[in-house]
Write a protein that holds these residues in place. Sequence first.
Motif, short mmCIF file in Angstrom:
data_model
loop_
_atom_site.label_atom_id
_atom_site.label_comp_id
_atom_site.label_asym_id
_atom_site.label_seq_id
_atom_site.Cartn_x
_atom_site.Cartn_y
_atom_site.Cartn_z
N GLU A 93 2.79 1.59 -3.29
CA GLU A 93 1.92 2.10 -4.35
C GLU A 93 1.83 3.63 -4.28
O GLU A 93 1.87 4.32 -5.31
CB GLU A 93 0.52 1.49 -4.21
CG GLU A 93 -0.43 1.89 -5.32
CD GLU A 93 -1.82 1.30 -5.14
OE1 GLU A 93 -2.48 1.02 -6.14
OE2 GLU A 93 -2.24 1.11 -3.96
N LYS A 94 1.74 4.18 -3.06
CA LYS A 94 1.67 5.64 -2.89
C LYS A 94 2.92 6.32 -3.43
O LYS A 94 2.85 7.38 -4.05
CB LYS A 94 1.48 5.99 -1.41
CG LYS A 94 0.09 5.67 -0.86
CD LYS A 94 0.00 6.02 0.62
CE LYS A 94 -1.36 5.66 1.19
NZ LYS A 94 -1.43 5.93 2.65
N LYS A 95 4.08 5.70 -3.18
CA LYS A 95 5.34 6.29 -3.65
C LYS A 95 5.36 6.35 -5.18
O LYS A 95 5.76 7.36 -5.78
CB LYS A 95 6.54 5.46 -3.15
CG LYS A 95 6.69 5.42 -1.64
CD LYS A 95 7.03 6.78 -1.05
CE LYS A 95 7.21 6.70 0.47
NZ LYS A 95 7.48 8.02 1.07
N GLU A 124 0.83 -1.21 0.00
CA GLU A 124 0.00 0.00 0.00
C GLU A 124 0.86 1.26 0.00
O GLU A 124 0.63 2.20 -0.78
CB GLU A 124 -0.93 0.00 1.21
CG GLU A 124 -1.95 1.13 1.18
CD GLU A 124 -2.95 1.06 2.34
OE1 GLU A 124 -3.64 2.06 2.56
OE2 GLU A 124 -3.02 0.00 3.00
N GLU A 125 1.89 1.28 0.87
CA GLU A 125 2.78 2.45 0.94
C GLU A 125 3.66 2.54 -0.32
O GLU A 125 3.94 3.64 -0.80
CB GLU A 125 3.66 2.37 2.19
CG GLU A 125 2.90 2.58 3.50
CD GLU A 125 2.21 3.94 3.56
OE1 GLU A 125 2.84 4.95 3.17
OE2 GLU A 125 1.04 3.99 3.98
N LEU A 141 2.79 6.38 -7.17
CA LEU A 141 1.79 7.35 -7.64
C LEU A 141 2.29 8.78 -7.47
O LEU A 141 1.98 9.65 -8.29
CB LEU A 141 0.47 7.16 -6.88
CG LEU A 141 -0.29 5.86 -7.20
CD1 LEU A 141 -1.50 5.70 -6.28
CD2 LEU A 141 -0.73 5.81 -8.65
N ASP A 142 3.09 9.02 -6.42
CA ASP A 142 3.70 10.35 -6.24
C ASP A 142 4.64 10.67 -7.40
O ASP A 142 4.70 11.81 -7.87
CB ASP A 142 4.48 10.40 -4.91
CG ASP A 142 3.56 10.49 -3.70
OD1 ASP A 142 2.37 10.86 -3.88
OD2 ASP A 142 4.01 10.20 -2.58
#
Length: 263
Positions: free
Chosen positions: A135-137, A132-133, A139-140
């Motif tokens: 994926e956020k990176k 999950e984390e 997407l950033d």
Amino acid sequence: MYNIIPFIIILVCLAVILSIVIKKLPLLAAFDINSIPEEKESQTRKKIMEERLERKAKVFYGKIKPFVKLVANFLQRKYKSLQEGIVRLEEKYKSKAQKEILVTKEEFQNSEKKMENLLAEGGDLAKKENFEEAEKKYLDILNLDPKNIAAYRGLGEIYFSQRQYEEAIQTFMHILKISKDDVPAFFQLAEIYYKLENFDKALVYSNKALSNSPKNPKYLDLLLNICIVTKNKDLAITTLAKFKEVNPENAKIAEFENKIKEL
């Protein structure tokens, strides 16, 4: 016999009438409807009305002609003014865009460094299965650079690891839209379709990967597995020969040989 006499008389009368009509047919054909006074009068009225309407139209156009000319000149001036305005706007925005490009160049190195850090952080998080984390990176990164292939690849690998195969397929397909000959994307799609037991598509993408990187042992390994599952013995033998050539010490060679013999 007396009953038939009236019938004969009727036939004779009809014959006489028919004879008279036939004789008069040429006269009827030559009859000119325009010779009827009422018809002549109707045509005359129609002609007078048409000529009157035409005269009125000419008079009306003569009256409005100066106004039409005035409006046309006004519209022509407005159009010319609009064109000049568009040219000025184009020059203005062109100048603005050049300034923005200069700013982007100045900030480019900082942006690149930030994306490198995010990519490394995303990779570390993915290894720890903190998907999950991670994926956020990724997407950033895509917020900074919407065409960053490394970020898309990271996302695709996360989805593959979580068996979210449809999302993974869409992600790797998107990479191919950005770079149509991306070899790792071909291989990763082949892997996904192999997992989904869609061996036809797995073979297609495996061949595409190998056509660009024919000596990659990882790609040859996958193709051998596809051949064995689909019982394609001829292709399996050819692929194994290439596999031995590029990776002769590989421990899986004996295993592949035994499986191919059983086909």
